[in-house]
Write a protein that holds these residues in place. Structure first.
Motif, PDB file in Angstrom:
ATOM      1  N   LEU A 172       7.085  18.108 -13.503  1.00 43.91           N
ATOM      2  CA  LEU A 172       8.578  18.101 -13.917  1.00 43.91           C
ATOM      3  C   LEU A 172       8.591  17.916 -15.553  1.00 43.91           C
ATOM      4  CD1 LEU A 172      10.586  16.761 -10.863  1.00 43.91           C
ATOM      5  CD2 LEU A 172      10.377  19.079 -11.685  1.00 43.91           C
ATOM      6  N   GLY A 173       7.688  17.195 -15.864  1.00 41.81           N
ATOM      7  CA  GLY A 173       7.412  16.992 -17.364  1.00 41.81           C
ATOM      8  C   GLY A 173       8.275  15.567 -17.674  1.00 41.81           C
ATOM      9  N   ILE A 174       8.577  14.746 -16.628  1.00 45.91           N
ATOM     10  CA  ILE A 174       9.143  13.480 -16.743  1.00 45.91           C
ATOM     11  C   ILE A 174       8.226  12.286 -16.340  1.00 45.91           C
ATOM     12  CG2 ILE A 174      11.686  14.482 -16.602  1.00 45.91           C
ATOM     13  CD1 ILE A 174      11.623  13.987 -13.690  1.00 45.91           C
ATOM     14  N   ASN A 175       8.867  10.981 -16.478  1.00 43.22           N
ATOM     15  CA  ASN A 175       8.043  10.087 -16.146  1.00 43.22           C
ATOM     16  C   ASN A 175       8.497   9.200 -14.844  1.00 43.22           C
ATOM     17  OD1 ASN A 175       5.879  10.284 -18.247  1.00 43.22           O
ATOM     18  ND2 ASN A 175       7.698   9.510 -19.519  1.00 43.22           N
ATOM     19  N   ALA A 176       7.708   8.678 -14.101  1.00 44.78           N
ATOM     20  CA  ALA A 176       8.260   7.849 -12.851  1.00 44.78           C
ATOM     21  C   ALA A 176       7.790   6.520 -12.857  1.00 44.78           C
ATOM     22  CB  ALA A 176       8.081   8.506 -11.659  1.00 44.78           C
ATOM     23  N   TYR A 177       8.435   5.678 -12.721  1.00 40.04           N
ATOM     24  CA  TYR A 177       7.869   4.169 -12.683  1.00 40.04           C
ATOM     25  C   TYR A 177       8.391   3.567 -11.578  1.00 40.04           C
ATOM     26  CZ  TYR A 177       7.188   5.245 -17.557  1.00 40.04           C
ATOM     27  OH  TYR A 177       6.777   5.759 -18.842  1.00 40.04           O
ATOM     28  N   LEU A 178       7.531   2.838 -10.685  1.00 42.98           N
ATOM     29  CA  LEU A 178       7.935   2.175  -9.452  1.00 42.98           C
ATOM     30  C   LEU A 178       7.552   0.653  -9.597  1.00 42.98           C
ATOM     31  CD1 LEU A 178       9.404   2.429  -6.736  1.00 42.98           C
ATOM     32  CD2 LEU A 178       7.141   2.921  -5.826  1.00 42.98           C
ATOM     33  N   TRP A 196       0.753  -1.024  -0.064  1.00 47.13           N
ATOM     34  CA  TRP A 196      -0.027   0.001   0.199  1.00 47.13           C
ATOM     35  C   TRP A 196       0.998   1.163   0.005  1.00 47.13           C
ATOM     36  CZ3 TRP A 196      -1.010  -4.439   2.924  1.00 47.13           C
ATOM     37  CH2 TRP A 196      -1.878  -5.102   2.641  1.00 47.13           C
ATOM     38  N   THR A 197       2.173   1.103   0.880  1.00 47.28           N
ATOM     39  CA  THR A 197       2.959   2.216   0.660  1.00 47.28           C
ATOM     40  C   THR A 197       3.464   2.457  -0.497  1.00 47.28           C
ATOM     41  OG1 THR A 197       3.542   1.604   2.861  1.00 47.28           O
ATOM     42  CG2 THR A 197       4.839   3.168   1.846  1.00 47.28           C
ATOM     43  N   ALA A 198       3.938   1.136  -1.292  1.00 49.11           N
ATOM     44  CA  ALA A 198       4.568   1.396  -2.568  1.00 49.11           C
ATOM     45  C   ALA A 198       3.475   1.980  -3.460  1.00 49.11           C
ATOM     46  CB  ALA A 198       4.746   0.010  -3.018  1.00 49.11           C
ATOM     47  N   ASP A 199       2.283   1.588  -3.603  1.00 44.62           N
ATOM     48  CA  ASP A 199       1.340   2.087  -4.314  1.00 44.62           C
ATOM     49  C   ASP A 199       0.852   3.682  -4.132  1.00 44.62           C
ATOM     50  OD1 ASP A 199      -0.165   1.078  -6.310  1.00 44.62           O
ATOM     51  OD2 ASP A 199      -2.136   1.251  -5.131  1.00 44.62           O
ATOM     52  N   HIS A 200       0.941   4.041  -2.758  1.00 39.69           N
ATOM     53  CA  HIS A 200       0.748   5.396  -2.487  1.00 39.69           C
ATOM     54  C   HIS A 200       2.231   6.347  -2.939  1.00 39.69           C
ATOM     55  CE1 HIS A 200       0.868   8.912   0.301  1.00 39.69           C
ATOM     56  NE2 HIS A 200       2.071   8.550   0.597  1.00 39.69           N
ATOM     57  N   LEU A 201       3.228   5.727  -2.945  1.00 37.39           N
ATOM     58  CA  LEU A 201       4.371   6.562  -3.434  1.00 37.39           C
ATOM     59  C   LEU A 201       4.350   6.545  -4.630  1.00 37.39           C
ATOM     60  CD1 LEU A 201       7.396   4.531  -1.471  1.00 37.39           C
ATOM     61  CD2 LEU A 201       6.465   7.084  -1.026  1.00 37.39           C
ATOM     62  N   ARG A 202       4.032   5.640  -5.521  1.00 32.30           N
ATOM     63  CA  ARG A 202       3.875   5.395  -7.031  1.00 32.30           C
ATOM     64  C   ARG A 202       3.158   6.516  -7.422  1.00 32.30           C
ATOM     65  NH1 ARG A 202       1.852   0.370  -7.630  1.00 32.30           N
ATOM     66  NH2 ARG A 202       4.014  -0.382  -7.478  1.00 32.30           N
ATOM     67  N   LEU A 203       2.050   6.734  -6.823  1.00 31.06           N
ATOM     68  CA  LEU A 203       0.757   7.880  -7.332  1.00 31.06           C
ATOM     69  C   LEU A 203       1.726   9.299  -7.020  1.00 31.06           C
ATOM     70  CD1 LEU A 203      -2.334   6.494  -6.027  1.00 31.06           C
ATOM     71  CD2 LEU A 203      -1.631   6.444  -8.322  1.00 31.06           C
ATOM     72  N   ASP A 204       1.905   9.254  -6.035  1.00 32.02           N
ATOM     73  CA  ASP A 204       2.842  10.645  -5.715  1.00 32.02           C
ATOM     74  C   ASP A 204       4.022  11.215  -6.378  1.00 32.02           C
ATOM     75  OD1 ASP A 204       1.061  11.021  -3.550  1.00 32.02           O
ATOM     76  OD2 ASP A 204       2.443  11.138  -1.800  1.00 32.02           O
ATOM     77  N   LEU A 205       4.672  10.101  -6.664  1.00 31.22           N
ATOM     78  CA  LEU A 205       5.891  10.159  -7.567  1.00 31.22           C
ATOM     79  C   LEU A 205       5.608  10.406  -8.900  1.00 31.22           C
ATOM     80  CD1 LEU A 205       8.103   7.463  -5.924  1.00 31.22           C
ATOM     81  CD2 LEU A 205       8.859   9.724  -6.193  1.00 31.22           C
ATOM     82  N   GLU A 206       4.469   9.631  -9.476  1.00 30.04           N
ATOM     83  CA  GLU A 206       3.764  10.019 -10.863  1.00 30.04           C
ATOM     84  C   GLU A 206       3.325  11.504 -10.929  1.00 30.04           C
ATOM     85  OE1 GLU A 206       2.589   5.519 -11.910  1.00 30.04           O
ATOM     86  OE2 GLU A 206       1.236   6.838 -11.679  1.00 30.04           O
ATOM     87  N   ALA A 207       2.816  11.885 -10.080  1.00 24.31           N
ATOM     88  CA  ALA A 207       2.283  13.297  -9.936  1.00 24.31           C
ATOM     89  C   ALA A 207       3.552  14.267  -9.918  1.00 24.31           C
ATOM     90  CB  ALA A 207       1.296  13.462  -8.745  1.00 24.31           C
ATOM     91  N   ILE A 208       4.417  14.256  -9.032  1.00 23.84           N
ATOM     92  CA  ILE A 208       5.602  14.980  -8.800  1.00 23.84           C
ATOM     93  C   ILE A 208       6.352  15.026 -10.093  1.00 23.84           C
ATOM     94  CG2 ILE A 208       7.857  15.149  -7.787  1.00 23.84           C
ATOM     95  CD1 ILE A 208       6.602  13.978  -5.207  1.00 23.84           C
ATOM     96  N   CYS A 209       6.402  14.041 -10.788  1.00 20.21           N
ATOM     97  CA  CYS A 209       7.404  13.850 -11.824  1.00 20.21           C
ATOM     98  C   CYS A 209       6.373  14.387 -12.940  1.00 20.21           C
ATOM     99  CB  CYS A 209       7.934  12.363 -12.405  1.00 20.21           C
ATOM    100  SG  CYS A 209       9.300  11.831 -11.109  1.00 20.21           S
ATOM    101  N   SER A 210       5.433  14.216 -13.148  1.00 24.28           N
ATOM    102  CA  SER A 210       4.396  14.713 -14.108  1.00 24.28           C
ATOM    103  C   SER A 210       4.497  16.299 -14.467  1.00 24.28           C
ATOM    104  CB  SER A 210       3.018  14.191 -14.170  1.00 24.28           C
ATOM    105  OG  SER A 210       2.271  14.920 -14.872  1.00 24.28           O
TER     106      SER A 210
END
Lengths: 318, 204
Positions: free
Chosen positions: B172-178, B156-170
Motif C-alpha cells: 500500500l506504500g505505507i509503513n507498519a510497526y508492531l 511468535w504470533t506477534a512476529d508472524h503478524l509483524r512480517l505479514d503487516l509489513e508486507a501488506i502495508c508495503s
C-alpha cells in the motif's frame, strides 16, 4: 493510559533515529577457574561460559521478538585473564585466548572481552605474559578482545608497561596487516580503566561484580541529535536549558528501553540485571555521532567521533 | 457515577449518545438517568471534528424499556439534538480472547493516505482471529496515521503478524510497526521498569 502522541514519539526513535539495543553483554566471573593445569583451566572456563551464556543469544532473540526491538550484538565479558590464568606463561595465555574464542563461536556471541590486565602501578609476571601473548592471542583469534590499564590518576603512568604494550601492539598490527590491522581494533589501552566495564573492546567483568550479570548498551547519538534538531526547528531561539531538557527527556526514553530489555533478559537467564549504557560511540552511519549533536547545539567539532570503542561486528567497524 | 449505589433490584443498559459538541451534554444525559432512578457505572466519551459521542453503562430500576430511555434522553434538551441508542446489557460475550500473559501490542501504520488502508489491515487482522482492542486513526493532509492495540497470543504470533503487516502495508506504500506496549509504557511513564517485566521461569 497510553497517549497517541507518546506512541508516535517513541516510534519515531526506531523509525528514523537509529534507536536499537546495540549490545547485550553478559559478565561472568572466571576467578574460580584458576588452577595448576592449563588444560583444566581452559576447560573449566569454557564450561562455565557455556553454562551461563549458552542460551544468551537464543533468549536474547526471544526477548527481541517479544518487544519488536532489534538487539544488534551479543557479547561476553569475563574476569581479567591475568588474574585467573597466571602461572602458565605466555603460551598458556594464548591457549586461554583460543579457548575463549572457540567457546564464543560455539555459543554465537560476537565478542568475548577480558583478555586484560591492570599494570598502572606495577607489572606482575602474569601481566607480562599476557602483554607478550597479545600479538598471537588477539591476532590468531576472531572474537577475543583485550585491554591493558597502564595509568591511573592515583598511581601515575607505568612507562615500562607502555613500552611493552606498544611493542605488542605493533606486532599485533603487523600480524593482522592483511585485515587492516584489525587485531588492534580488538584492543584498548586504558588510563583510569573502570573496575568493571561492559563495553568492547575493553570489556572485563571486574572485581566487585556478582558471579554473573547482564549489561545493556543502547544507541544514543542518532536519537539525541534528531531531538535537538526538532527542537531547533520548532522553537526560534531555544536556550541551552531548553536543549538540555530535550536531551534529558530523550535520554530517559532511550535508557528506559534498555532497562526494559535488560530486565526481561536477566529474568529469562536467571541472572541479575546490571546497568544500561547510553552509548555515545558512533557507528559508521551518518547521523549516528555525538560530534553531530554538538554541531547541532551550535558547537564546532572536527571529524565526529566517540569516547569509547563501540566495537561492532568486524564488517561494521569504522 | 455513584460509589454508594443503593442495593435495590436493577437492570443494566448500554447507552450511546451522539450530538454536535457543546457544554452540558453529559449533564443532560446523566441528569435524565438520575431522575429515572439510574446509576452510571462506566463511561467513555470522545469528540471528533466537533461531534461528541459517549458510551456508558447504567443500571436502572427494573421495567424501563430501552425505547423509553432513548426518548427521555433525546427529550432532555431538545435544542441539543441528541441521538441516543439503548440496549439491555447482555453479559454473555460473543468473543472470548485466548488466555495470554503476553500483554498487548501497539500496531502503528503511517504513510501517504489512500482509500482502503483501514479496510485492508483490519480485514487481515480479522482473518487471523485478532481482535482490535483500541483504535485511533487520522489523516492530516495526505499523511495518514493509525494506531491499534491488539493482543497476539504469543511472541511468535506477534512476529508472524509483524512480517505479514509489513508486507501488506508495503504494497500500500505505507509503513507498519508492531511493538509491545511495554516499550511505550517504559518510555512514557515514570513507574519502575520491574513492574512491567514478567518473571518467567528460567529458560522460558
Amino acid at each position: 493510559m497510553l497517549q497517541t502522541e507518546d506512541i508516535l514519539m517513541t516510534l519515531r526513535m526506531f523509525q528514523d533515529e537509529n534507536c536499537d539495543v546495540r549490545t547485550v553483554t553478559l559478565g561472568i566471573s572466571l576467578l574460580d577457574c584458576a588452577g595448576p593445569n592449563i588444560d583444566v583451566v581452559c576447560k573449566k572456563a569454557q564450561q562455565k561460559i557455556r553454562d551461563l551464556a549458552g542460551r544468551l543469544v537464543e533468549l536474547g532473540r526471544r526477548t527481541s521478538e517479544r518487544y519488536g526491538i532489534p538487539i544488534v550484538n551479543y557479547r561476553v565479558a569475563v574476569s581479567p585473564v591475568s588474574l585467573w590464568a597466571a602461572g602458565h606463561g605466555a603460551p598458556g595465555m594464548i591457549r586461554v585466548a583460543k579457548a575463549l574464542d572457540a567457546v564464543a563461536r560455539e555459543i554465537g556471541v560476537d565478542f568475548v572481552g577480558g583478555f586484560s590486565a591492570s599494570v598502572e602501578k606495577g607489572t606482575t609476571d602474569a601481566d607480562q605474559e599476557l602483554i607478550a601473548a597479545l600479538p598471537e592471542a588477539l591476532g590468531s583469534t576472531e572474537r577475543v578482545c583485550g585491554a591493558v590499564n597502564v595509568a591511573s590518576s592515583r598511581a601515575g603512568i607505568n612507562m615500562d608497561a607502555i613500552l611493552a604494550v606498544s611493542r605488542s601492539l605493533k606486532a599485533l598490527a603487523e600480524r593482522t596487516a592483511d585485515r587492516d590491522g584489525f587485531g588492534c581494533a580488538k584492543f584498548v589501552v586504558f588510563a583510569n580503566m573502570p573496575d568493571d566495564n561492559p563495553f568492547m573492546a575493553g570489556a572485563t567483568h571486574g572485581i566487585g561484580e556478582p558471579e554473573c550479570v547482564i549489561n545493556i548498551g543502547v544507541s544514543g547519538p542518532g536519537v539525541v541529535k534528531r531531538a535537538v534538531e526538532r527542537l531547533r526547528s520548532t522553537e526560534v531561539h531555544p536556550t541551552l536549558g531548553d536543549i538540555a531538557e530535550e536531551i534529558k527527556c530523550t535520554a530517559y526514553r532511550v535508557t528506559r528501553i534498555g532497562e526494559l530489555i535488560g530486565n526481561e533478559l536477566a529474568g529469562r537467564l536467571g541472572v541479575p540485571f546490571g546497568i544500561v549504557d547510553l552509548s555515545l560511540a558512533p557507528t559508521p552511519r551518518v547521523g549516528d555521532s555525538v560530534g553531530e549533536i554538538l554541531q547541532m547545539m551550535g558547537g564546532r567539532t572536527g571529524r565526529c567521533g566517540g569516547h569509547d570503542g563501540g566495537l561492532g561486528p568486524p564488517h561494521r567497524c569504522g | 457515577m455513584g460509589t454508594n449505589a443503593p442495593e435495590v433490584p436493577s437492570e443494566e443498559y448500554i447507552i450511546t449518545v451522539m450530538a454536535k459538541d457543546r457544554p452540558g451534554i453529559i449533564a443532560a444525559i446523566t441528569r435524565t438517568l438520575f431522575e429515572m432512578g439510574g446509576n452510571v457505572t462506566e463511561l467513555s466519551q470522545t469528540v471528533m471534528r466537533g461531534y461528541f459521542t459517549i458510551i456508558l453503562s447504567a443500571s436502572l430500576p427494573p421495567g424501563w424499556e430501552p425505547e423509553e430511555i432513548k426518548k427521555r434522553i433525546e427529550a432532555a434538551e431538545p435544542e441539543m439534538e441528541l441521538s441516543a441508542y439503548v440496549r439491555r446489557y447482555d453479559p454473555v460475550p460473543l468473543f472470548v480472547p485466548k488466555e495470554t500473559d503476553q500483554g498487548a501490542y501497539i500496531l502503528t501504520v503511517q504513510g501517504k493516505d489512500r482509500p482502503g488502508i483501514i479496510a485492508q489491515v483490519s480485514t487481515y487482522l480479522a482473518s487471523q482471529g485478532i481482535n482490535i482492542e483500541d483504535f485511533y486513526a487520522q489523516a492530516v493532509g495526505d499523511r495518514f496515521t493509525m494506531v491499534l492495540q491488539i493482543r497476539p497470543e504469543d511472541p511468535w504470533t506477534a512476529d508472524h503478524l509483524r512480517l505479514d503487516l509489513e508486507a501488506i502495508c508495503s504494497e500500500l506504500g505505507i509503513n507498519a510497526y508492531l511493538l509491545h506496549q511495554d516499550i511505550f509504557h517504559a518510555t512514557s511513564e515514570v513507574g519502575a521498569i520491574r513492574r512491567l517485566v514478567r518473571r518467567p521461569s528460567r529458560g522460558d
